[in-house]
Scaffold this motif. Structure first.
Motif, PDB file in Angstrom:
ATOM      1  N   ALA A   9      -0.095  10.143  -4.884  1.00 54.77           N
ATOM      2  CA  ALA A   9       0.881  11.273  -4.593  1.00 54.77           C
ATOM      3  C   ALA A   9       1.715  11.251  -3.719  1.00 54.77           C
ATOM      4  CB  ALA A   9       0.184  12.284  -4.702  1.00 54.77           C
ATOM      5  N   ASN A  10       2.836  12.534  -3.091  1.00 48.71           N
ATOM      6  CA  ASN A  10       3.990  12.396  -2.274  1.00 48.71           C
ATOM      7  C   ASN A  10       2.906  12.533  -1.069  1.00 48.71           C
ATOM      8  OD1 ASN A  10       5.573  11.456  -4.120  1.00 48.71           O
ATOM      9  ND2 ASN A  10       6.178  13.972  -4.331  1.00 48.71           N
ATOM     10  N   SER A  11       1.892  14.023  -1.640  1.00 45.05           N
ATOM     11  CA  SER A  11       1.147  13.467  -0.055  1.00 45.05           C
ATOM     12  C   SER A  11       0.174  14.215  -1.178  1.00 45.05           C
ATOM     13  CB  SER A  11       2.038  15.108   0.463  1.00 45.05           C
ATOM     14  OG  SER A  11       1.185  16.053  -0.167  1.00 45.05           O
ATOM     15  N   ILE A  12      -1.500  14.862   0.298  1.00 43.16           N
ATOM     16  CA  ILE A  12      -2.384  15.306  -0.154  1.00 43.16           C
ATOM     17  C   ILE A  12      -2.719  16.352  -1.626  1.00 43.16           C
ATOM     18  CG2 ILE A  12      -4.477  16.406   0.351  1.00 43.16           C
ATOM     19  CD1 ILE A  12      -5.090  14.104   2.281  1.00 43.16           C
ATOM     20  N   ASP A  13      -1.871  17.547  -0.327  1.00 38.12           N
ATOM     21  CA  ASP A  13      -1.531  18.961  -0.962  1.00 38.12           C
ATOM     22  C   ASP A  13      -0.449  18.901  -2.613  1.00 38.12           C
ATOM     23  OD1 ASP A  13      -2.591  19.851   0.756  1.00 38.12           O
ATOM     24  OD2 ASP A  13      -1.253  20.197   2.160  1.00 38.12           O
ATOM     25  N   ASP A  14       0.710  17.668  -2.838  1.00 39.03           N
ATOM     26  CA  ASP A  14       1.619  17.504  -3.699  1.00 39.03           C
ATOM     27  C   ASP A  14       0.761  16.985  -4.565  1.00 39.03           C
ATOM     28  OD1 ASP A  14       3.592  17.358  -5.566  1.00 39.03           O
ATOM     29  OD2 ASP A  14       5.247  16.356  -4.411  1.00 39.03           O
ATOM     30  N   GLU A  15      -0.398  17.212  -5.874  1.00 40.60           N
ATOM     31  CA  GLU A  15      -1.302  17.444  -6.257  1.00 40.60           C
ATOM     32  C   GLU A  15      -0.641  17.398  -8.237  1.00 40.60           C
ATOM     33  OE1 GLU A  15      -3.318  20.507  -5.170  1.00 40.60           O
ATOM     34  OE2 GLU A  15      -4.929  20.393  -6.359  1.00 40.60           O
ATOM     35  N   ALA A  16       0.695  17.894  -7.833  1.00 39.60           N
ATOM     36  CA  ALA A  16       1.695  18.147  -9.143  1.00 39.60           C
ATOM     37  C   ALA A  16       2.134  16.212  -9.436  1.00 39.60           C
ATOM     38  CB  ALA A  16       3.288  19.092  -9.007  1.00 39.60           C
ATOM     39  N   VAL A  64       0.794  -0.928  -0.026  1.00 40.59           N
ATOM     40  CA  VAL A  64       0.027   0.224   0.334  1.00 40.59           C
ATOM     41  C   VAL A  64       0.772   1.514   0.016  1.00 40.59           C
ATOM     42  CG1 VAL A  64      -2.044  -1.193   1.136  1.00 40.59           C
ATOM     43  CG2 VAL A  64      -0.020   0.093   2.398  1.00 40.59           C
ATOM     44  N   GLY A  65       2.066   1.145   0.066  1.00 36.83           N
ATOM     45  CA  GLY A  65       3.119   2.237  -0.220  1.00 36.83           C
ATOM     46  C   GLY A  65       2.836   3.153   1.217  1.00 36.83           C
ATOM     47  N   ALA A  66       2.711   4.646   1.298  1.00 38.11           N
ATOM     48  CA  ALA A  66       2.359   5.177   2.423  1.00 38.11           C
ATOM     49  C   ALA A  66       0.303   5.380   2.436  1.00 38.11           C
ATOM     50  CB  ALA A  66       3.143   6.102   2.379  1.00 38.11           C
ATOM     51  N   SER A  67       0.144   4.570   2.050  1.00 39.94           N
ATOM     52  CA  SER A  67      -1.009   5.215   1.739  1.00 39.94           C
ATOM     53  C   SER A  67      -1.672   5.058   3.952  1.00 39.94           C
ATOM     54  CB  SER A  67      -2.056   3.731   1.121  1.00 39.94           C
ATOM     55  OG  SER A  67      -1.679   3.781   0.021  1.00 39.94           O
ATOM     56  N   ILE A  68      -2.765   5.753   3.897  1.00 36.46           N
ATOM     57  CA  ILE A  68      -3.088   4.937   5.556  1.00 36.46           C
ATOM     58  C   ILE A  68      -3.935   4.574   5.306  1.00 36.46           C
ATOM     59  CG2 ILE A  68      -4.071   8.043   6.502  1.00 36.46           C
ATOM     60  CD1 ILE A  68      -6.961   7.247   4.884  1.00 36.46           C
ATOM     61  N   LEU A 119       7.204   3.445  -2.371  1.00 41.42           N
ATOM     62  CA  LEU A 119       7.175   2.970  -0.850  1.00 41.42           C
ATOM     63  C   LEU A 119       6.659   4.789  -0.191  1.00 41.42           C
ATOM     64  CD1 LEU A 119       9.774   0.734   0.300  1.00 41.42           C
ATOM     65  CD2 LEU A 119       7.164   0.209   0.568  1.00 41.42           C
ATOM     66  N   ASP A 120       6.655   5.525  -1.101  1.00 37.32           N
ATOM     67  CA  ASP A 120       7.153   6.893  -0.409  1.00 37.32           C
ATOM     68  C   ASP A 120       4.993   7.971  -0.995  1.00 37.32           C
ATOM     69  OD1 ASP A 120       7.376   6.967  -2.546  1.00 37.32           O
ATOM     70  OD2 ASP A 120       9.175   8.120  -2.754  1.00 37.32           O
ATOM     71  N   LYS A 121       5.144   6.314  -1.951  1.00 40.67           N
ATOM     72  CA  LYS A 121       3.592   8.007  -2.040  1.00 40.67           C
ATOM     73  C   LYS A 121       1.908   6.609  -1.584  1.00 40.67           C
ATOM     74  CE  LYS A 121       4.653   9.251  -6.241  1.00 40.67           C
ATOM     75  NZ  LYS A 121       4.039  10.149  -7.775  1.00 40.67           N
ATOM     76  N   MET A 122       1.307   7.409  -1.361  1.00 43.02           N
ATOM     77  CA  MET A 122      -0.297   7.838  -1.230  1.00 43.02           C
ATOM     78  C   MET A 122      -1.551   7.404  -2.146  1.00 43.02           C
ATOM     79  SD  MET A 122       0.135  10.395   1.117  1.00 43.02           S
ATOM     80  CE  MET A 122      -2.157  10.010   2.293  1.00 43.02           C
ATOM     81  N   GLY A 123      -2.540   6.057  -1.906  1.00 43.79           N
ATOM     82  CA  GLY A 123      -3.282   6.479  -2.828  1.00 43.79           C
ATOM     83  C   GLY A 123      -4.327   7.474  -1.739  1.00 43.79           C
ATOM     84  N   LEU A 124      -4.503   8.516  -3.581  1.00 44.30           N
ATOM     85  CA  LEU A 124      -5.676   9.200  -3.060  1.00 44.30           C
ATOM     86  C   LEU A 124      -6.762   9.603  -3.505  1.00 44.30           C
ATOM     87  CD1 LEU A 124      -2.840  11.731  -2.260  1.00 44.30           C
ATOM     88  CD2 LEU A 124      -4.514  11.182  -0.640  1.00 44.30           C
ATOM     89  N   ASP A 125      -6.394   8.140  -4.717  1.00 43.25           N
ATOM     90  CA  ASP A 125      -7.766   7.959  -5.063  1.00 43.25           C
ATOM     91  C   ASP A 125      -8.494   6.771  -6.233  1.00 43.25           C
ATOM     92  OD1 ASP A 125     -10.758   8.586  -6.644  1.00 43.25           O
ATOM     93  OD2 ASP A 125     -10.020   9.653  -8.160  1.00 43.25           O
ATOM     94  N   ILE A 126      -9.171   6.185  -6.332  1.00 45.61           N
ATOM     95  CA  ILE A 126      -9.821   4.910  -7.160  1.00 45.61           C
ATOM     96  C   ILE A 126      -9.098   4.736  -8.646  1.00 45.61           C
ATOM     97  CG2 ILE A 126     -10.602   3.416  -5.710  1.00 45.61           C
ATOM     98  CD1 ILE A 126     -13.097   3.880  -7.804  1.00 45.61           C
ATOM     99  N   GLY A 127      -8.141   4.341  -9.660  1.00 39.63           N
ATOM    100  CA  GLY A 127      -7.818   4.734 -10.777  1.00 39.63           C
ATOM    101  C   GLY A 127      -8.587   4.239 -11.407  1.00 39.63           C
ATOM    102  N   PRO A 128      -7.998   4.801 -12.985  1.00 41.71           N
ATOM    103  CA  PRO A 128      -9.705   3.980 -14.172  1.00 41.71           C
ATOM    104  C   PRO A 128      -9.662   3.078 -14.294  1.00 41.71           C
ATOM    105  CG  PRO A 128      -7.008   5.235 -14.529  1.00 41.71           C
ATOM    106  CD  PRO A 128      -7.094   4.980 -13.218  1.00 41.71           C
ATOM    107  N   LYS A 129      -8.677   1.702 -13.749  1.00 40.79           N
ATOM    108  CA  LYS A 129      -9.667  -0.098 -14.329  1.00 40.79           C
ATOM    109  C   LYS A 129      -9.785  -0.587 -13.806  1.00 40.79           C
ATOM    110  CE  LYS A 129      -5.788  -1.321 -16.973  1.00 40.79           C
ATOM    111  NZ  LYS A 129      -4.754  -0.750 -16.753  1.00 40.79           N
TER     112      LYS A 129
END
Ligand code: AMP
Length: 394
Positions: A269-276, A233-237, A288-298
């Motif tokens: 993304a790296n964080s909720i605020d790092d949209e880029a 899950v990387g860095a996801s909550i 490992l350093d990224k968090m899932g912040l939405d479900i993807g297209p698949k």
């Protein structure tokens, strides 16, 4: 079956009507009057029956203190505009001599709105003095504040023990809808669960496992399920304390032949605020350093298979951090898919999803949007609502 307003004779009677006028305010101005407008059918019914209506509501959290910021006066102004043919009065006190006098002076077909119930300490404590003072104002009690029906307050619970009581149209609609989907749902029954915290939804998951065919899980809570079955899950909550619970839910679901569908890709993304830094990763490939912040297209495509054929859908919790455009696509796509399914009963259980669906202007395409986040969660948990339970039976 609880008594409904049609079961009473209101002619020339004083009726205490508990409503939910907890409207959003900005600098004393009402931002949305939906809650007032939605109450009009019950009010108009009572006016038609020549009742003398005493309206009471809470607004915000003044914690038992008088605080002008939370005055119901703006609601009074709006109510007058919405009911131009009706005499509407406002009492700047919630209970006491002034409220009693004004209630007694009401003529048939007139309305008195009391000041914020939560200016009184006794309201949330269900104190005897508050129950007595409210009960004194009327001969009958109509409860129509679904959003507070999980609370045992003086105006939601105590008063029903003193006065003949029944539910208004809003509460009737909410209870009938939830009863219909939970006791005799049309199948396939699909639950869509999301949001940040699994801890709030433990009992919902447990209860729905006995009712639904499929549970689609998105939002932050999916990562605790994924980790529970050793997924990356990387860095996801993740709620580490709930890993065992999630693992057991998956086991129980297999036994009960309920499908639990987890996402297969994510916008990370790296964080909720790092949209880029937002990028889509497949399940198992989240760095490992990224968090899932939405479900993807698949995942949207996968969820579509179930949503498309569902005859009953209940949805609680967004699929991602929908507040940010870049992480809102999952929630928006799921909302569109549910909206497109014209053959199903679709119920949104309050809270964040309601906000999301309104943001996407899709609210008209759902069968029922619950007005009570906490109260609807209780029903989804299979629990009873004290303020409704206490109303008179037919
Ligand atoms: P809840 O109150 O538990 O229903 O959670 C609603 C909140 O969950 C919203 O404010 C979303 O921004 C947040 N949320 C949804 N998905 C995620 C996620 N993947 N990571 C963190 N927060 C999320």
């Amino acid at each position: 079956m609880k008594k409904a307003i049609e079961d009473f004779d209101f002619n020339s009677k004083k009726v205490l009507l508990r409503v939910d006028f907890n409207v959003p305010l900005n600098n004393g101005k009402i931002v949305s009057d939906v809650r007032i407008v939605e109450e009009l059918p019950t009010i108009k019914y009572l006016l038609d029956k020549h009742a003398k209506i005493i309206l009471c509501s809470h607004l915000g959290k003044p914690n038992g203190q008088v605080n002008k910021i939370y005055s119901l006066k703006p609601v009074y102004q709006r109510l007058k505009e919405l009911l131009p043919q009706t005499k509407v009065y406002f009492c700047d006190q919630t209970i006491g001599e002034k409220a009693e006098k004004m209630a007694n002076q009401l003529k048939d077909g007139e309305i008195l709105l009391l000041e914020n119930l939560r200016f009184e300490k006794g309201e949330e404590e269900n104190a005897d003095y508050m129950v007595d003072a409210l009960s004194k104002l009327a001969e009958t009690f109509v409860f129509d504040a679904f959003g507070t029906s999980h609370r045992k307050h003086a105006s939601t619970y105590g008063v029903s023990k003193k006065l003949p009581s029944c539910m208004g149209y809003l509460v009737k609609k909410e209870t009938e809808t939830f009863d219909q989907i939970l006791s005799k749902p049309k199948k396939p029954f699909v639950a869509i669960l999301g949001g940040a915290k699994i801890s709030d939804k433990i009992d919902v998951v447990k209860n729905l496992l006995n009712k639904v065919d499929t549970i689609l899980i998105g939002g932050g809570m999916c990562f605790t399920f994924i980790k529970a079955i050793k997924g990356e899950v990387g860095a996801s909550i993740v709620d580490d304390e709930k890993l065992d619970f999630c693992f057991n839910v998956i086991k129980e679901a297999i036994n009960k032949k309920v499908k639990i569908i987890l996402p297969v890709d994510f916008v990370c993304a790296n964080s909720i605020d790092d949209e880029a830094s937002a990028e889509v990763y497949k399940l198992g490939k989240i760095p490992l350093d990224k968090m899932g912040l939405d479900i993807g297209p698949k995942t949207v495509k996968l969820f579509k298979k179930f949503i498309k054929h569902a005859k009953t859908i209940v949805w609680n919790g967004p699929m991602g951090v929908y507040e940010k455009e870049i992480f809102s696509n999952g929630t928006k796509s799921v909302a569109e898919l549910v909206a497109k399914n014209k053959h199903c009963i679709s119920v949104i259980g309050g809270g964040d999803v309601v906000g999301a669906v309104e943001k996407f202007e899709l609210q008209d395409y759902f069968t029922h949007i619950s007005t009570g986040g906490g109260a609807s969660l209780k029903l989804l948990e299979g629990k009873e609502l004290p303020a409704i339970n206490v109303l008179q039976d037919k």
